[in-house]
Design an enzyme around this catalytic site. Structure first.
Site, PDB file in Angstrom:
ATOM      1  N   HIS A 156       7.522  54.744  53.348  1.00  0.00           N
ATOM      2  CA  HIS A 156       8.470  54.105  52.558  1.00  0.00           C
ATOM      3  C   HIS A 156       8.316  52.894  51.711  1.00  0.00           C
ATOM      4  CE1 HIS A 156      10.515  56.441  56.651  1.00  0.00           C
ATOM      5  NE2 HIS A 156       9.892  56.297  57.553  1.00  0.00           N
ATOM      6  N   SER A 277       7.059  46.181  23.298  1.00  0.00           N
ATOM      7  CA  SER A 277       8.484  45.366  23.701  1.00  0.00           C
ATOM      8  C   SER A 277       8.324  44.935  21.757  1.00  0.00           C
ATOM      9  CB  SER A 277       9.165  44.334  24.066  1.00  0.00           C
ATOM     10  OG  SER A 277      10.171  44.070  24.046  1.00  0.00           O
ATOM     11  N   LYS A 283       5.087  41.666  27.221  1.00  0.00           N
ATOM     12  CA  LYS A 283       5.107  42.676  28.051  1.00  0.00           C
ATOM     13  C   LYS A 283       4.131  43.637  26.945  1.00  0.00           C
ATOM     14  CE  LYS A 283       8.135  44.092  29.960  1.00  0.00           C
ATOM     15  NZ  LYS A 283       9.292  44.575  29.417  1.00  0.00           N
ATOM     16  N   GLU A 290       6.271  56.425  31.952  1.00  0.00           N
ATOM     17  CA  GLU A 290       8.044  56.363  32.129  1.00  0.00           C
ATOM     18  C   GLU A 290       8.761  58.112  31.536  1.00  0.00           C
ATOM     19  OE1 GLU A 290       8.718  51.632  32.247  1.00  0.00           O
ATOM     20  OE2 GLU A 290       8.955  52.814  30.136  1.00  0.00           O
TER      21      GLU A 290
END
Length: 471
Positions: A156, A277, A283, A290
């Site tokens: 979970h 970024s 970043k 992704e």
């Protein structure tokens, strides 16, 4: 030159119809397979005495020249010639004259295109088994390098029990192992010859389909001509297997994305597999996992798309079935891209062992072992469960973890506690207590790695054998 099938018609095909119905813009990817099938077909026509030997040699020489032009990217395909079959035949006729028109004796584009796709997919199946094996090798290498690394295991997405990082890696080795098994099993349904089925009913020429099968290294010949030209199960099966592989990759992608975040900081992906970024210079974005996660839906869509095309479609061939190719090609490219990147990304991934250990020390994932300890003392499990629940609640209220409690604090909840509880709660002992086949104990994971390495060797041998068959 007019259409190769134009004898029945009195008008030119409308240009919009040509553009709408043509498939050459995408089925040109089957060019080499189309010539491979044609070479076997014309060889059989000569063997059977259907074509004179001189014509056969002329056609074969012409096909080899067309193939070389294709490999040099020196052949301009035409929408007016509709598809890869007609473009190649038209080019052949332009090269060797009217004898090139004899190539199509005893076959139809219906069985020809099905043959091309069988030839195409059997190569891809072997390639993907090889690529999955390389991904497994990277995962096994990470497991071996981290056989003593402990991290929180989750259910979970909540911390559940400590496990070895190696055990987590080996879970994906098992997943991709099943993917390999599915692809290997599908090979026998991909490696079937439809050629010789004609348009739907066979042919009046005395062809030898089994000879063609041996020339093309197919294991079997379709038993029914209607089935041969209308079957797309082998593509559906590939798309289904590809969807499951992408699902597995997406699950691993999600964990890499989470683990590489500041909140987890369990792993760091190599700079070569991340991007920055345009506005935030600090970043480091895990774009590869992704994008793999996102492209999973694309592969699912190709599967559902072909299932929908084939739904309620009557036998035998229908133009609807032209829609079987673009999704197949797209899935091949998508899966190739993902697997090419994933193996080196896993191999170069840095594992933050100290951060993982810190996380294990600052949670209650060892609580189940206290319950097991009390059960060993004779307390029924349900009562032990309640005792530990109250103990954990006490820790939360006091801002402590289980190993922070004194023995007197433990005894508030049960007189069965003794000094051994501190040994039971040590993460290494928690992990190694699960010394059952398939468990997370170091002994079990080490044995799992050895078994996996044996399976990897077997897969490598399979790839070598079947790559030769598929040439």
């Amino acid at each position: 030159m007019s259409k190769l099938w134009g004898g029945r018609f009195t008008k030119k095909t409308d240009q919009l119809v040509e553009e709408y119905t043509a498939s050459i813009t995408f089925d040109k990817e089957l060019a080499e397979e189309d010539i491979q099938g044609s070479l076997a077909h014309v060889t059989m026509l000569g063997k059977q005495g259907i074509l004179p030997a001189a014509d056969v040699e002329t056609i074969k020489d012409g096909l080899h020249r067309v193939l070389q032009r294709i490999k040099r990217n020196d052949l301009e395909f035409s929408i007016a010639d509709e598809d890869i079959h007609m473009n190649i035949e038209k080019t052949l006729i332009d090269d060797i004259g009217s004898v090139g028109g004899k190539l199509h004796t005893g076959r139809s584009r219906n069985d020809q295109v099905a043959t091309d796709m069988h030839l195409y997919l059997r190569k891809r199946v072997v390639e993907f088994v090889d690529m999955l094996q390389k991904l497994q090798e990277a995962l096994v290498s990470q497991a071996k390098a981290n056989i003593d690394t402990i991290l929180p295991g989750y259910t979970h997405l909540q911390r559940a029990q400590p496990i070895l990082f190696a055990h987590h890696m080996m879970a994906y080795v098992s997943m991709f192992g099943r993917d390999i098994e599915r692809l290997q099993d599908s090979y026998k349904r991909v490696n079937m010859l439809p050629l010789g089925a004609g348009a739907l009913a066979g042919t009046t020429f005395p062809i030898d389909r089994h000879f063609v099968a041996s020339q093309l290294k197919f294991d079997r010949v379709y038993e029914n001509s209607l089935d041969a030209v209308s079957d797309r199960d082998f593509i559906l099966e590939f798309l289904s297997h590809a969807s499951i592989i992408m699902m597995h990759l997406s699950r691993l992608s999600e964990e890499l994305i989470l683990w590489s975040s500041t909140e987890f900081h369990f792993v760091e992906l190599d700079d070569a597999f991340c991007t920055g970024s345009s506005i935030m210079p600090q970043k480091k974005n895990p774009d590869v996992p992704e994008l793999v996660r996102g492209k999973t839906g694309r592969v699912y869509g190709n599967l559902v798309g072909l299932l929908t095309v084939l739904k309620s479609l009557p036998l035998a061939y229908n133009k609807d079935m032209q829609e079987d190719k673009e999704g197949m090609f797209d899935t091949v490219r998508t899966l190739q891209g993902a697997l090419q990147l994933f193996a080196p990304m896993i191999a170069t991934m840095k594992v933050n062992k100290d951060r993982m250990r810190q996380a294990v020390n600052q949670d209650f994932s060892n609580a189940t072992d206290i319950a097991d300890f009390l059960v060993g003392k004779g307390l029924p499990f349900r009562q032990a469960h309640e005792v530990i629940g109250k103990t954990v609640l006490y820790c939360i209220q006091q801002g402590k973890y289980l190993l922070d409690l004194t023995l007197d604090e433990f005894k508030q909840f049960s007189s069965l506690f003794d000094d051994r509880i501190y040994s039971v709660l040590q993460p290494e002992n928690v992990v190694n207590a699960r010394n059952v086949y398939g468990g997370t104990a170091t002994k079990q994971v080490t044995e799992a790695i050895v078994r996996a390495e044996g399976e990897l060797a077997g897969t490598a041998s399979w790839v070598t054998e079947y790559a030769e068959r598929s040439r």
